[in-house]
Design a protein around this motif. Structure first.
Motif, PDB file in Angstrom:
ATOM      1  N   LEU A 196       8.354 -34.525  56.591  1.00 26.35           N
ATOM      2  CA  LEU A 196       7.416 -34.915  55.542  1.00 26.35           C
ATOM      3  C   LEU A 196       7.815 -33.971  54.151  1.00 26.35           C
ATOM      4  N   LEU A 197       8.303 -32.966  54.393  1.00 23.54           N
ATOM      5  CA  LEU A 197       8.590 -32.257  53.425  1.00 23.54           C
ATOM      6  C   LEU A 197       9.741 -32.828  52.541  1.00 23.54           C
ATOM      7  N   LEU A 198      11.140 -33.239  53.262  1.00 25.82           N
ATOM      8  CA  LEU A 198      12.007 -33.965  52.777  1.00 25.82           C
ATOM      9  C   LEU A 198      11.637 -35.246  52.129  1.00 25.82           C
ATOM     10  N   PHE A 199      10.693 -36.048  52.589  1.00 23.46           N
ATOM     11  CA  PHE A 199      10.176 -37.103  52.036  1.00 23.46           C
ATOM     12  C   PHE A 199       9.558 -36.870  50.715  1.00 23.46           C
ATOM     13  N   ALA A 200       8.894 -35.774  50.788  1.00 23.62           N
ATOM     14  CA  ALA A 200       8.043 -35.744  49.560  1.00 23.62           C
ATOM     15  C   ALA A 200       8.873 -35.200  48.286  1.00 23.62           C
ATOM     16  N   ILE A 201      10.039 -34.664  48.741  1.00 23.85           N
ATOM     17  CA  ILE A 201      11.054 -34.130  47.523  1.00 23.85           C
ATOM     18  C   ILE A 201      12.030 -35.450  47.284  1.00 23.85           C
ATOM     19  N   SER A 202      12.222 -36.146  48.389  1.00 21.43           N
ATOM     20  CA  SER A 202      13.222 -37.425  48.201  1.00 21.43           C
ATOM     21  C   SER A 202      12.516 -38.570  47.595  1.00 21.43           C
ATOM     22  N   GLY A 203      11.386 -38.750  48.148  1.00 21.47           N
ATOM     23  CA  GLY A 203      10.725 -40.161  47.656  1.00 21.47           C
ATOM     24  C   GLY A 203      11.382 -41.295  48.427  1.00 21.47           C
ATOM     25  N   VAL A 204      12.129 -41.304  49.345  1.00 24.77           N
ATOM     26  CA  VAL A 204      12.644 -42.198  50.150  1.00 24.77           C
ATOM     27  C   VAL A 204      12.672 -41.973  51.699  1.00 24.77           C
ATOM     28  N   TRP A 205      12.718 -43.008  52.422  1.00 26.38           N
ATOM     29  CA  TRP A 205      12.945 -42.707  53.992  1.00 26.38           C
ATOM     30  C   TRP A 205      13.725 -43.744  54.597  1.00 26.38           C
ATOM     31  N   PRO A 206      14.875 -43.223  55.183  1.00 23.43           N
ATOM     32  CA  PRO A 206      14.912 -41.882  55.604  1.00 23.43           C
ATOM     33  C   PRO A 206      15.560 -41.150  54.652  1.00 23.43           C
ATOM     34  N   GLU A 248      35.115 -36.598  48.414  1.00 23.75           N
ATOM     35  CA  GLU A 248      33.734 -36.008  48.346  1.00 23.75           C
ATOM     36  C   GLU A 248      32.995 -36.090  49.447  1.00 23.75           C
ATOM     37  N   MET A 249      33.193 -37.301  50.377  1.00 18.52           N
ATOM     38  CA  MET A 249      32.231 -37.343  51.629  1.00 18.52           C
ATOM     39  C   MET A 249      33.268 -37.842  52.605  1.00 18.52           C
ATOM     40  N   TYR A 250      33.066 -37.131  53.770  1.00 17.22           N
ATOM     41  CA  TYR A 250      33.748 -37.754  54.978  1.00 17.22           C
ATOM     42  C   TYR A 250      33.020 -38.353  56.075  1.00 17.22           C
ATOM     43  N   ARG A 251      33.524 -39.170  56.722  1.00 18.93           N
ATOM     44  CA  ARG A 251      32.942 -39.870  57.884  1.00 18.93           C
ATOM     45  C   ARG A 251      32.161 -38.463  58.824  1.00 18.93           C
ATOM     46  N   GLY A 252      31.011 -38.636  59.199  1.00 20.49           N
ATOM     47  CA  GLY A 252      30.131 -37.520  59.718  1.00 20.49           C
ATOM     48  C   GLY A 252      29.583 -36.729  59.115  1.00 20.49           C
ATOM     49  N   ASP A 253      29.544 -36.706  57.514  1.00 22.61           N
ATOM     50  CA  ASP A 253      28.591 -35.734  56.856  1.00 22.61           C
ATOM     51  C   ASP A 253      27.518 -36.309  56.841  1.00 22.61           C
ATOM     52  N   LEU A 254      26.322 -35.544  56.581  1.00 21.97           N
ATOM     53  CA  LEU A 254      24.974 -35.865  56.319  1.00 21.97           C
ATOM     54  C   LEU A 254      24.734 -35.690  54.879  1.00 21.97           C
ATOM     55  N   VAL A 255      24.111 -36.958  54.391  1.00 24.15           N
ATOM     56  CA  VAL A 255      23.887 -36.773  52.832  1.00 24.15           C
ATOM     57  C   VAL A 255      22.333 -36.938  52.648  1.00 24.15           C
ATOM     58  N   PHE A 256      22.003 -36.040  51.685  1.00 23.30           N
ATOM     59  CA  PHE A 256      20.447 -36.064  51.437  1.00 23.30           C
ATOM     60  C   PHE A 256      20.369 -37.071  50.135  1.00 23.30           C
ATOM     61  N   VAL A 257      19.395 -37.870  50.185  1.00 27.95           N
ATOM     62  CA  VAL A 257      19.441 -39.050  48.986  1.00 27.95           C
ATOM     63  C   VAL A 257      17.913 -38.763  48.487  1.00 27.95           C
ATOM     64  N   THR A 258      17.755 -39.300  47.329  1.00 38.77           N
ATOM     65  CA  THR A 258      16.544 -39.251  46.759  1.00 38.77           C
ATOM     66  C   THR A 258      16.499 -40.479  46.045  1.00 38.77           C
ATOM     67  N   GLU A 259      15.200 -40.829  45.692  1.00 40.50           N
ATOM     68  CA  GLU A 259      14.776 -42.028  45.209  1.00 40.50           C
ATOM     69  C   GLU A 259      15.642 -42.081  43.672  1.00 40.50           C
ATOM     70  N   GLU A 260      16.390 -43.177  43.363  1.00 41.65           N
ATOM     71  CA  GLU A 260      17.274 -42.882  42.158  1.00 41.65           C
ATOM     72  C   GLU A 260      16.640 -42.477  40.738  1.00 41.65           C
ATOM     73  N   HIS A 261      15.386 -42.574  40.714  1.00 39.26           N
ATOM     74  CA  HIS A 261      14.738 -42.046  39.227  1.00 39.26           C
ATOM     75  C   HIS A 261      14.735 -40.541  39.194  1.00 39.26           C
ATOM     76  N   ARG A 262      14.426 -39.919  40.427  1.00 39.37           N
ATOM     77  CA  ARG A 262      14.526 -38.454  40.577  1.00 39.37           C
ATOM     78  C   ARG A 262      15.664 -37.757  40.168  1.00 39.37           C
ATOM     79  N   PHE A 263      15.454 -36.648  39.659  1.00 38.55           N
ATOM     80  CA  PHE A 263      16.424 -35.558  39.146  1.00 38.55           C
ATOM     81  C   PHE A 263      17.599 -36.414  38.376  1.00 38.55           C
ATOM     82  N   THR A 264      17.331 -37.497  37.683  1.00 40.22           N
ATOM     83  CA  THR A 264      18.325 -38.302  36.743  1.00 40.22           C
ATOM     84  C   THR A 264      18.000 -37.866  35.270  1.00 40.22           C
ATOM     85  N   PRO A 265      19.083 -37.901  34.621  1.00 35.42           N
ATOM     86  CA  PRO A 265      18.980 -37.426  33.170  1.00 35.42           C
ATOM     87  C   PRO A 265      18.331 -38.730  32.441  1.00 35.42           C
ATOM     88  N   ASP A 266      17.897 -38.563  31.204  1.00 31.21           N
ATOM     89  CA  ASP A 266      17.166 -39.742  30.311  1.00 31.21           C
ATOM     90  C   ASP A 266      18.117 -40.784  30.086  1.00 31.21           C
TER      91      ASP A 266
END
Length: 208
Positions: free
Chosen positions: A33-43, A56-74
């Motif tokens: 729930l905390l991660l969802f509150a920060i990211s805005g997406v599920w999972p 930059e990313m390898y098979r087996g990495d876990l990537v934290f994802v946010t809704e695309e408008h969050r933390f994005t510049p203007d």
């Protein structure tokens, strides 16, 4: 002694097992729930399934994802929340070792898992985007020889960092064409090495 007291103070037996299992489940739910509150997406976490974004990313990495408008510049493209490589190069915006946003997208007809690739530039419906494309990432001498050119609809031209061509000219997304904003599930923000292997193994076991 009441049942609640025995449940809270049990040092052995079934009550201890049930209590510890319940506490563990609540902790997992709380973190989710905390991660969802920060990211805005599920999972909020996705596992990388291929090497298309190496190094930059390898098979087996876990990537934290946010809704695309969050933390994005203007200066993201329009109201999409996506910073393309074109814009990022000019503005100095970098993500995962390169200019522009790394997005997670899934065209409606795709049967497999979502794709994690970088957004290079945006095209309008009917646009001849041949001259805007990097010749190194396509095998064509003009728009007529280039798949999805003119653009069948508006959207983003994307590519895996390790791939030799744009998604829209290969089997990755050639039938889908440019990536519409509504197909985007979020933007990649943070990579956690190796932890995605657990998720991939569980998914493989369930599928098998």
């Amino acid at each position: 002694m009441s049942f609640l007291t025995r449940f809270r103070t049990a040092q052995s037996g079934p009550l201890l097992f049930i209590r510890e299992t319940l506490y563990s489940a609540l902790a997992v739910v709380g973190v989710g729930l905390l991660l969802f509150a920060i990211s805005g997406v599920w999972p909020p976490m996705v596992a990388v399934e291929s090497g298309s974004m190496e190094p930059e990313m390898y098979r087996g990495d876990l990537v934290f994802v946010t809704e695309e408008h969050r933390f994005t510049p203007d200066y993201a493209y329009g109201d999409t929340g996506v910073v393309t490589v074109e814009i990022g190069t000019e503005a100095g915006y970098r993500s995962f070792g390169g200019n522009g946003s790394v997005i997670i997208y899934s065209p409606p007809d795709r049967a497999g898992s979502p794709i994690i690739h970088r957004a290079h530039f945006h095209v309008e419906e009917g646009e001849n985007w041949y001259d805007r494309a990097d010749p190194a990432y396509m095998r064509a001498d003009n728009c007529q020889e280039l798949p999805n050119c003119p653009a069948p609809h508006a959207g983003f031209i994307t590519k895996g960092d390790a791939n030799g061509q744009y998604d829209q000219v290969t089997s990755v997304a050639d039938t889908a064409g440019p990536i519409r904003p509504e197909w985007i599930r979020g933007s990649a923000r943070l990579r956690i090495p190796y932890l995605g292997h657990i998720r991939l193994q569980l998914a493989g076991a369930l599928a098998g």
